[in-house]
Design a protein around this motif. Sequence first.
Motif, mmCIF file in Angstrom:
data_model
loop_
_atom_site.group_PDB
_atom_site.id
_atom_site.type_symbol
_atom_site.label_atom_id
_atom_site.label_comp_id
_atom_site.label_asym_id
_atom_site.label_seq_id
_atom_site.Cartn_x
_atom_site.Cartn_y
_atom_site.Cartn_z
ATOM 1 N N ARG A 1 15.487 -12.318 -1.006
ATOM 2 C CA ARG A 1 15.416 -11.589 -2.084
ATOM 3 C C ARG A 1 14.312 -10.050 -2.211
ATOM 4 N N LEU A 2 13.807 -10.364 -1.633
ATOM 5 C CA LEU A 2 13.457 -8.931 -1.343
ATOM 6 C C LEU A 2 14.035 -7.847 -0.363
ATOM 7 N N VAL A 3 14.438 -8.303 0.236
ATOM 8 C CA VAL A 3 16.059 -7.946 0.840
ATOM 9 C C VAL A 3 17.084 -7.303 0.066
ATOM 10 N N ALA A 4 17.634 -8.081 -0.777
ATOM 11 C CA ALA A 4 18.626 -7.839 -1.832
ATOM 12 C C ALA A 4 18.199 -6.384 -2.688
ATOM 13 N N ALA A 5 16.967 -6.967 -2.977
ATOM 14 C CA ALA A 5 16.171 -5.921 -3.999
ATOM 15 C C ALA A 5 16.036 -4.450 -3.272
ATOM 16 N N ALA A 6 15.652 -4.279 -2.433
ATOM 17 C CA ALA A 6 15.537 -3.008 -1.243
ATOM 18 C C ALA A 6 16.890 -2.848 -1.699
ATOM 19 N N GLU A 7 18.451 -3.174 -1.095
ATOM 20 C CA GLU A 7 18.710 -3.040 -0.994
ATOM 21 C C GLU A 7 20.008 -2.073 -2.274
ATOM 22 N N GLU B 1 0.630 -1.093 -0.142
ATOM 23 C CA GLU B 1 0.278 -0.248 -0.048
ATOM 24 C C GLU B 1 0.890 1.514 -0.249
ATOM 25 N N THR B 2 2.279 1.164 0.815
ATOM 26 C CA THR B 2 2.749 2.469 0.910
ATOM 27 C C THR B 2 4.218 2.654 -0.101
ATOM 28 N N LEU B 3 4.438 1.475 -0.750
ATOM 29 C CA LEU B 3 5.466 1.494 -2.286
ATOM 30 C C LEU B 3 5.084 1.727 -3.230
ATOM 31 N N GLU B 4 5.996 2.545 -3.555
ATOM 32 C CA GLU B 4 5.437 3.148 -5.424
ATOM 33 C C GLU B 4 6.811 2.635 -5.852
ATOM 34 N N GLY B 5 6.574 1.225 -6.510
ATOM 35 C CA GLY B 5 7.826 0.938 -7.669
ATOM 36 C C GLY B 5 9.261 0.997 -6.151
ATOM 37 N N PRO B 6 10.145 -0.321 -7.264
ATOM 38 C CA PRO B 6 10.189 -0.394 -8.826
ATOM 39 C C PRO B 6 9.155 -1.891 -8.597
ATOM 40 N N GLU B 7 8.728 -2.002 -10.094
ATOM 41 C CA GLU B 7 7.919 -3.536 -9.963
ATOM 42 C C GLU B 7 8.073 -4.805 -9.444
ATOM 43 N N GLU B 8 10.327 -4.785 -9.726
ATOM 44 C CA GLU B 8 10.054 -5.603 -9.557
ATOM 45 C C GLU B 8 10.050 -6.595 -7.721
ATOM 46 N N ILE B 9 9.644 -5.293 -6.586
ATOM 47 C CA ILE B 9 9.968 -5.797 -5.292
ATOM 48 C C ILE B 9 8.141 -5.326 -4.749
ATOM 49 N N ARG B 10 7.621 -5.130 -5.812
ATOM 50 C CA ARG B 10 5.985 -4.971 -6.249
ATOM 51 C C ARG B 10 5.571 -6.127 -6.548
ATOM 52 N N ALA B 11 6.551 -7.208 -7.322
ATOM 53 C CA ALA B 11 5.791 -8.614 -8.143
ATOM 54 C C ALA B 11 6.706 -9.670 -7.017
ATOM 55 N N GLU B 12 7.806 -9.290 -6.472
ATOM 56 C CA GLU B 12 8.144 -10.033 -4.981
ATOM 57 C C GLU B 12 7.064 -10.232 -3.409
#
Length: 325
Positions: free
Chosen positions: A116-122, A49-60
């Motif tokens: 994977r989400l932590v790595a993508a967020a970093e 609800e609070t995150l606007e992109g990137p789509e890779e993170i939203r998909a995960e």
Amino acid sequence: MSLPDRPDAWPPSRPAPGEEELRRLVAHLRHELRTSLTAVIGYSEDLLETLEGPEEIRAELKALRSAGAAVLSLVNERLGAESLRDLSASTLPRLVRDLGDACAEPASAIAPLCARLVAAAEGAGHYALIPTLCRIQAAGVMLNDLLAGYALDLLPHAPKLGGMPKAADPASEARLAEAPSAERGHLLLVDDNSVTRDVLRQWLVRQGHDVEEANGGDPALELLRMREFDLVLLDLVMPDRSGLEVLDVLRAEGRLGSASIIVISALDEFDGVVSALERGADDYVTKPFHMVLLRARIRMALELRRHRERERAYQGMLAEIRVVR
């Protein structure tokens, strides 16, 4: 999550519980599983609800939410009123094993999704997401521990000694103790009851933990001022200084948060548990203890402490970035 082969009948070495005890045990398992799943699903939805992109993170995040929802659907289906209508000592072991087998795929997906989400967020510089992702990961750890632990233990009607259940059998105890070194910690056990301390200490040592003891609130504070601990198991009611008073002193001295704290309470001390959580305790367990739940809560608390350390490192990194800018 791989469950060991076990017979489906109630172990003949232990007396089979009655109908009321069976339903209490199932209700206990259902409650604890739903608590972990609430964290996985709720935190995932909040981030979406609070995150606007990137789509890779939203998909995960959507995949993470779906994994939690899939397990919740199975828990509601397999442990619902209709499924428990013909519950008996002969059918319960198979019910618990089937639930674990059914949940294995979605439940085991939670940890790698979080990684994977932590790595993508970093990589994307979204460091603010990481503390919440770590909480989801810790809830997933507890979820898998509960599913595997209850299946291993076959929900035994075990005798109690000083509020601590004996292991279901040597093979089950050995499997529960096979934890990687990262899941073990330096623990402080605080309780004025010597029998409870002795039984808990022996069990914790068998799990691979390094354990120190304090027989009251004042000795506990002395130890906490002298050295670092990963986790404190803190009894609420003690004659010299209560668990609540210990929490107040730790807060006043700025030591609260350096170690995870699980308060220990009797079933009729719920008001004290609420006060302890409001004062900064991380979790609680009630006496008499259930071995599977206690192990899961300890592991979750240790995960949270490691995540707190990681969060502090990220906060320090962000502070340095702000100074440079």
